[in-house]
Design an enzyme around this catalytic site. Sequence first.
Site, short mmCIF file in Angstrom:
data_model
loop_
_atom_site.label_atom_id
_atom_site.label_comp_id
_atom_site.label_asym_id
_atom_site.label_seq_id
_atom_site.Cartn_x
_atom_site.Cartn_y
_atom_site.Cartn_z
N CYS A 2 -7.63 -3.89 2.39
CA CYS A 2 -8.51 -4.72 1.51
C CYS A 2 -8.12 -4.79 0.13
O CYS A 2 -7.13 -4.03 -0.20
CB CYS A 2 -9.70 -3.72 1.64
SG CYS A 2 -10.53 -3.34 3.50
N ARG A 27 -5.19 -10.04 0.82
CA ARG A 27 -5.48 -8.66 1.35
C ARG A 27 -6.48 -8.58 2.58
O ARG A 27 -6.61 -7.77 3.19
CB ARG A 27 -5.60 -7.60 0.40
CG ARG A 27 -4.45 -7.57 -0.61
CD ARG A 27 -4.86 -6.53 -1.61
NE ARG A 27 -4.87 -5.10 -1.12
CZ ARG A 27 -3.75 -4.34 -0.89
NH1 ARG A 27 -2.43 -4.78 -1.26
NH2 ARG A 27 -3.74 -2.96 -0.35
N TRP A 74 -10.67 -6.69 4.79
CA TRP A 74 -9.95 -6.75 6.03
C TRP A 74 -10.67 -5.73 6.93
O TRP A 74 -10.36 -4.62 6.84
CB TRP A 74 -8.80 -6.44 5.81
CG TRP A 74 -7.76 -6.63 6.86
CD1 TRP A 74 -7.14 -5.57 7.84
CD2 TRP A 74 -7.09 -7.75 7.59
NE1 TRP A 74 -6.45 -5.96 8.48
CE2 TRP A 74 -6.47 -7.28 8.66
CE3 TRP A 74 -7.46 -9.19 7.49
CZ2 TRP A 74 -6.13 -8.31 9.64
CZ3 TRP A 74 -6.90 -10.02 8.32
CH2 TRP A 74 -5.99 -9.47 9.28
N ASN A 98 -10.29 1.03 0.31
CA ASN A 98 -9.28 0.37 0.92
C ASN A 98 -8.43 1.40 1.57
O ASN A 98 -7.93 2.24 1.06
CB ASN A 98 -8.28 -0.29 0.07
CG ASN A 98 -6.96 -0.96 0.79
OD1 ASN A 98 -6.90 -1.20 2.10
ND2 ASN A 98 -5.85 -0.75 -0.10
N GLY A 99 -8.26 1.05 2.91
CA GLY A 99 -7.84 2.31 3.85
C GLY A 99 -8.42 2.76 5.33
O GLY A 99 -9.19 2.16 5.47
N GLU A 483 13.96 -12.22 19.60
CA GLU A 483 13.12 -12.64 18.31
C GLU A 483 14.11 -12.70 17.23
O GLU A 483 13.63 -13.52 16.35
CB GLU A 483 12.40 -11.02 18.07
CG GLU A 483 11.67 -10.88 16.83
CD GLU A 483 10.47 -12.14 16.65
OE1 GLU A 483 10.19 -12.76 17.67
OE2 GLU A 483 9.86 -12.02 15.63
N LYS A 487 13.17 -16.13 15.00
CA LYS A 487 13.26 -15.93 13.37
C LYS A 487 14.02 -16.89 12.84
O LYS A 487 13.75 -17.67 12.05
CB LYS A 487 13.46 -14.59 12.96
CG LYS A 487 12.31 -13.35 13.17
CD LYS A 487 11.26 -13.71 12.19
CE LYS A 487 10.19 -14.52 13.03
NZ LYS A 487 9.35 -14.11 13.77
N GLU A 490 12.96 -20.59 13.64
CA GLU A 490 11.76 -20.89 12.85
C GLU A 490 11.76 -21.23 11.47
O GLU A 490 11.36 -22.33 11.12
CB GLU A 490 10.71 -19.81 12.91
CG GLU A 490 10.09 -19.72 14.26
CD GLU A 490 8.93 -18.38 14.28
OE1 GLU A 490 7.94 -18.39 14.65
OE2 GLU A 490 9.46 -17.20 13.72
N HIS A 506 26.86 -16.08 32.43
CA HIS A 506 26.43 -17.07 33.16
C HIS A 506 25.96 -18.34 32.57
O HIS A 506 25.23 -19.06 33.14
CB HIS A 506 25.09 -16.63 34.05
CG HIS A 506 25.28 -15.40 35.00
ND1 HIS A 506 26.03 -15.33 36.00
CD2 HIS A 506 24.87 -14.07 34.81
CE1 HIS A 506 26.15 -14.21 36.63
NE2 HIS A 506 25.67 -13.59 35.94
N LYS A 605 0.44 -20.65 12.04
CA LYS A 605 0.37 -18.99 11.90
C LYS A 605 -0.48 -18.95 13.25
O LYS A 605 -0.18 -18.07 14.03
CB LYS A 605 -0.44 -18.81 10.85
CG LYS A 605 -0.43 -17.12 10.42
CD LYS A 605 0.79 -16.56 10.19
CE LYS A 605 0.77 -14.81 10.56
NZ LYS A 605 2.20 -14.63 10.75
#
Length: 610
Positions: A2, A27, A74, A98-99, A483, A487, A490, A506, A605
Amino acid sequence: MCGIVGYVGSRNAAPIIVDGLRKLEYRGYDSAGIAIHDGKGIEIVRALGKLVKLSDALEKRPLNGTTGIGHTRWATHGRPSEVNAHPHAAGPVAVVHNGIIENHVAVRAELEGQGIKFLSDTDTEIIAHLIHRELDQGAPNLFEAVRKALGRVVGAYAIAVVSRAEPDVVVAARFGSPLVVGIGEDEMLCGSDVTALLSHTRNMVFLEDGDVVELKQNGYRIETVNGTAVDRKVKRIDWSAVQAEKAGFKHFMLKEIHEQPDAIEATLRGRIDLQNGDVHAGEMGVTPEFAKTLGRVYFVACGTSHHATIAGRYWIEKIARVPSVTELASEVRYRDPIFFPNDLVVAVSQSGETADTIAAVKAAKAAGAQVLALSNVLDSALPRMADGALYTHAGPEIGVASTKCFTTQLAALLLLAIYLGRQRGALSKEQGQEILQALWETPSHMREVLGDADYMHVIAKKLTHAKDVLFLGRGLGFPIALEGALKLKEISYAHAEGYAAGEMKHGPIALIDENLPVFVICPRDSHYDKTLSNMQEVRAREGQVIAIATKGDEAVMELAQHMVWLPKVNDDVLPLLTVLPLQLISYYVANLKGNDVDQPRNLAKTVTVE
Ligand code: G6P
């Protein structure tokens, strides 16, 4: 994650706080709120949704006063709603936080036992009540009350607090979550990062864990939670506002790559029971009885989240000894999939809103399967539909290419495998302890790998003209090969393929010549010898090998053109490390090409369409 802001000075606080919160909206933006001391008492205005809703509410009900605190949320504990929005008040005090407070359940029970009524579902509210109790029990001022109250709190926090009795004071503190103090002229501020404060001052004090600060118009003092006075250096920040929003990083993606150690700590916080080599089930909704009887773990996901599930499947089979499959959600929904009532269907989704994953979950639910949502976004569609949730707590990810959300998914999946393994008796206490210890140490190993970023930049320079790139890995290196390729594709727009190293013969072997860069993920794990042979096959055809290997591995050194070294760690946590150099190299290649790293072409996103 947050954002918090505090102000005390001679100007009207509310517009300054709202302006600071605007810079912190990255945030989180589930709700926002503000508390202002108007000279007589504390007035609070809160609103669900983005900051603009708070601004609207403040237009209808303006707050005037020169001391105040604000928050943009958040959600982690308690769904996004006005009631759960900060600030939270108790008696004369109001708090923003925040936390994550780990012991909030126990403290809440204790306080409720004393007759205290809670108004929200948040972990934060206990802080407000603890401070109120200290004041009632004779703490001489807000600063002392906060200091004492924090002695009862376990977890991560950055807080800012105001009190009716002290109209010209803001008290703030941090442990594990960031907090900066800004020294202005005739005013003092605090905020989650420098962006929130930069339009008022460039002189900042970065608080350290355990610091409690009292801010007044003309000065401040810092003590540790234990009451020792400390002096922290004042730093001058010369960043531009745009730089500051990204904490000095050029792009959000690079910032998020570097946030990964902290993000993993947030995922693990409060979930590890090291003493018993076990994991707390939390809100997963998987009872020990169901864990014992379930017949299969069936993963559904898309994109990067799907790659995480491939690792998840390996762990579930190896650690929990339960049969496991993983399927692309977009395939499942249009097949006629078979689910059983004793399946645990695990939907993995950063956003919790991906249309294909939602459709796959609907099919699973219709067949009577139990569903667990593994998501980063509290109360998003998938957790709401599911029987239980496992949140990654990575904080908002702004860069479209997922980085910290991927590694936190990996950490959460490993926790799930350990939990199932322990309930089913497939994993002994000692084995559980060993993996959990390795997981616990992972953030510091990640910091070590990320410390070599400059070298990744050197490798990236060699790849800017590559048209095709191959990524190979075995076992837990396979999803990382996928991945790594995703990356690069993308954000750099180079063609890249990830392959299981054993499959190279193969097909992809036909592509290999002196122009083909081949990343080989080859740490000293149980697949090492086989992967090394594949590396030799690449070299025999003049392919350019970039190896991700364990520090000091001479056999790899002889074969590879470039080496990225990793510390020696437990095999099971390796993917959390092997992916880091690939993220960094992709980032640098894309940046060197001048691409829009955070918003690559054609991508989104969150994909809420099929
Ligand atoms: C999009 C994003 C990816 C993400 C995928 C699945 O393609 O660009 O980064 O992996 O969606 O999203 P989810 O939110 O379900 O993890």
